[in-house]
Scaffold this active site. Structure first.
Site, PDB file in Angstrom:
ATOM      1  N   GLY A 217       0.808  -1.219   0.000  1.00  0.00           N
ATOM      2  CA  GLY A 217       0.000   0.000   0.000  1.00  0.00           C
ATOM      3  C   GLY A 217       0.837   1.263   0.000  1.00  0.00           C
ATOM      4  O   GLY A 217       2.036   1.243  -0.318  1.00  0.00           O
ATOM      5  N   GLY A 219       2.715   4.540   1.680  1.00  0.00           N
ATOM      6  CA  GLY A 219       3.349   4.992   2.919  1.00  0.00           C
ATOM      7  C   GLY A 219       4.719   4.385   3.142  1.00  0.00           C
ATOM      8  O   GLY A 219       5.179   3.514   2.406  1.00  0.00           O
ATOM      9  N   ILE A 221       5.906   2.500   5.570  1.00  0.00           N
ATOM     10  CA  ILE A 221       6.025   1.115   6.050  1.00  0.00           C
ATOM     11  C   ILE A 221       5.935   0.112   4.881  1.00  0.00           C
ATOM     12  O   ILE A 221       6.804  -0.754   4.740  1.00  0.00           O
ATOM     13  CB  ILE A 221       4.953   0.806   7.121  1.00  0.00           C
ATOM     14  CG1 ILE A 221       5.030   1.833   8.251  1.00  0.00           C
ATOM     15  CG2 ILE A 221       5.037  -0.637   7.604  1.00  0.00           C
ATOM     16  CD1 ILE A 221       6.012   1.609   9.325  1.00  0.00           C
ATOM     17  N   GLU A 240      -2.706  -2.739  -6.116  1.00  0.00           N
ATOM     18  CA  GLU A 240      -3.546  -1.625  -6.571  1.00  0.00           C
ATOM     19  C   GLU A 240      -2.663  -0.509  -7.145  1.00  0.00           C
ATOM     20  O   GLU A 240      -2.879  -0.024  -8.246  1.00  0.00           O
ATOM     21  CB  GLU A 240      -4.320  -1.109  -5.366  1.00  0.00           C
ATOM     22  CG  GLU A 240      -4.894   0.265  -5.512  1.00  0.00           C
ATOM     23  CD  GLU A 240      -5.519   0.704  -4.202  1.00  0.00           C
ATOM     24  OE1 GLU A 240      -6.173  -0.146  -3.564  1.00  0.00           O
ATOM     25  OE2 GLU A 240      -5.369   1.869  -3.825  1.00  0.00           O
ATOM     26  N   LEU A 315      -3.543   4.405  10.782  1.00  0.00           N
ATOM     27  CA  LEU A 315      -3.304   5.538  11.682  1.00  0.00           C
ATOM     28  C   LEU A 315      -3.542   5.153  13.139  1.00  0.00           C
ATOM     29  O   LEU A 315      -2.854   5.620  14.025  1.00  0.00           O
ATOM     30  CB  LEU A 315      -4.202   6.713  11.284  1.00  0.00           C
ATOM     31  CG  LEU A 315      -3.922   7.216   9.862  1.00  0.00           C
ATOM     32  CD1 LEU A 315      -5.033   8.126   9.360  1.00  0.00           C
ATOM     33  CD2 LEU A 315      -2.581   7.937   9.814  1.00  0.00           C
ATOM     34  N   GLY A 338      -7.910   0.660  -1.507  1.00  0.00           N
ATOM     35  CA  GLY A 338      -8.023  -0.782  -1.700  1.00  0.00           C
ATOM     36  C   GLY A 338      -7.696  -1.583  -0.460  1.00  0.00           C
ATOM     37  O   GLY A 338      -7.532  -2.797  -0.548  1.00  0.00           O
TER      38      GLY A 338
END
Ligand code: COA
Length: 434
Positions: A217, A219, A221, A240, A315, A338
């Site tokens: 995804g 970010g 991390i 995605e 978050l 996603g």
């Protein structure tokens, strides 16, 4: 008429294109680099001069500073409506200047087909090929659905847009008008790989076997996990958003897509966004398939690859395992995107796992991201029923199928030590630590 003459006949300036828009029109574009900066700038300028009112523009992951998200004087004249917010839409939504449509990304095409008609849609594309096709370049997403529901289709040709061989295409005969606007493609600054993200990357990488298929995804991390996978073999990509760390994994040989059950030999995505390196990688590359999001993000498609691994950020999480990934309290940050599609798809896949990962604290260690209850107003992105693994720099919690008590105990164990007593106290008070 031959395609070159058609092209010349349909070609207008960005200002001329904007002058065709009428009061009250609904416009739309697709994710990230699909948005047409030249047309939108000309549109905003027209509105600023008082020539337009009541126009709405749907976007997803805005990566340009579109005036309708940053210029308050356009309020009521041109209003942005976000399917998933980048930094500019985020501020505008929080300021009451723009609107937001809650959605699972995979459902966006069906929402479009059921609920919306567009007076015009516009996409940034790569130059026309000799057969009259424009490549939709780095984004396929919901463009086919928008085209189906549009009265007029405009394209903005940017010579810097890469040509995606196995991506969406639009033919000159489908286009009502086109404009040319060359500009640098926006890039995502590299994420900061600090000790915390490297630790988390390592914890997740230990749990990924050779031959797995991965989704990463947005970010720092997910990027750190990508970096930690370089020693793996025969990985596949079904994702995605195609990111920089994926290019690195392909180039170092860790990803070869050889053990996928579907689309063997190809990386699959619905859009790409990152550095120029990604855009160069996509150009004329048959090894990457950029396909519609209702296919790519469908959990029933995702799970067809065995050992599907999804890695996304968040978050905050409460002690039941409810994950908030899109707001800080009532403050809007992004969208569901996603995340849930991939959590579900990975969990349905044979040998699959889904990881939601984040640093244990925010704001220089002053806020715990593991919370007794979510901050009032926080949005539940991934529900307690879907969640699988949660990871911080202090370890890994496996929540799927576990009791509330086991969840609370595991989550407290991976919270920052400074907050564990308080979390234990709250959990006992609520009777969920038995
Ligand atoms: N309380 C208060 N503030 C918090 C917080 C918390 N629990 N957690 C993070 N923040 C703040 C950060 O300090 C940062 O603030 P800043 O912008 O003022 O610096 C901001 O919120 C964003 O946090 P950060 O951790 O830097 O976000 P990120 O860039 O790593 O992205 C998500 C994380 C969750 C926002 C991002 O992954 C996302 O948008 N997810 C959407 C759903 C999804 O995963 N979709 C699939 C993607 S393909």
């Amino acid at each position: 008429m031959d395609i070159v003459s058609l092209y010349a006949q349909k070609r207008v300036s960005p200002q001329e294109l904007a002058s065709r828009v009428e009061n009250g029109w609904r416009l739309g574009t697709d994710a990230a680099l699909a948005a047409p900066p030249g047309f939108f700038a000309a549109l905003s300028e027209r509105a600023r001069q008082g020539a337009l009112t009541g126009v709405t523009v749907q976007t997803l992951l805005d990566v340009y500073p579109f005036d309708f998200y940053v210029d308050e004087t356009l309020k009521g004249k041109v209003t942005g409506v976000s399917w998933f917010s980048g930094g500019f839409a985020r501020k505008a939504v929080n300021a009451g200047l723009a609107d937001f449509i809650p959605n699972y990304y995979r459902d966006t095409p069906s929402h479009i087909l059921r609920s919306y008609d567009y007076d015009a849609v516009c996409f940034s594309v790569s130059p026309m090929d000799r057969h009259g096709y424009f490549s939709l370049s780095t984004t396929c997403s919901y463009t086919p659905a928008m085209i189906q529901k549009a009265r007029r289709v405009f394209v903005e040709v940017n010579r810097r847009q890469p040509r995606a061989l196995c991506g969406g295409q639009i033919h000159i005969s489908q286009v009502d008008a086109l404009t040319e606007f060359d500009c640098e493609l926006p890039t995502l600054p590299p994420t900061k790989q600090d000790e915390v993200s490297l630790t988390i990357g390592g914890l997740i990488a230990e749990r990924i076997d050779d031959g797995s298929c991965i989704q990463l995804g947005i970010g720092a991390i997910p990027d750190a996990v990508g970096a930690a996978l370089k020693d793996k073999h025969d990985l596949g990509i079904h994702t995605e958003m195609f990111t920089d760390s994926m290019v690195e994994l392909i180039e170092c040989g860790a990803v070869n897509n050889s053990r996928k059950q579907i689309h063997r030999g190809q990386s699959v995505t619905t859009f790409a966004f990152g550095s120029q390196r990604i855009y160069d990688f996509i150009d004329d590359n048959p090894g990457i398939a950029i396909m519609p999001v209702d296919y790519v993000n469908d959990p029933n498609v995702i799970c067809k690859n065995d050992n599907m691994i999804s890695i996304n950020a968040a978050l905050e999480v409460d002690l039941m395992g409810q994950v908030c990934a899109e707001s800080v309290g009532t403050r809007h940050i992004s969208g569901t995107g996603g995340q849930v599609d991939y959590v579900r798809g990975a969990c349905q896949s044979k040998g699959g796992k889904s990881f939601i990962a984040f640093s244990s604290t925010a704001k220089n260690g002053t806020i715990s991201k593991v919370k007794p209850i979510l901050t009032p107003g926080a949005v539940v992105t991934t529900s307690k029923n879907d969640v699988d693994y949660i990871v911080t720099e202090y370890g890994v919690a496996h929540l799927r199928g576990e009791t509330l008590s086991s969840r609370a105990r595991q989550l407290i164990a991976i919270a920052h030590p400074d907050f564990r007593d308080e979390l234990r106290f709250e959990a006992k008070k609520r009777g969920i630590l038995i």
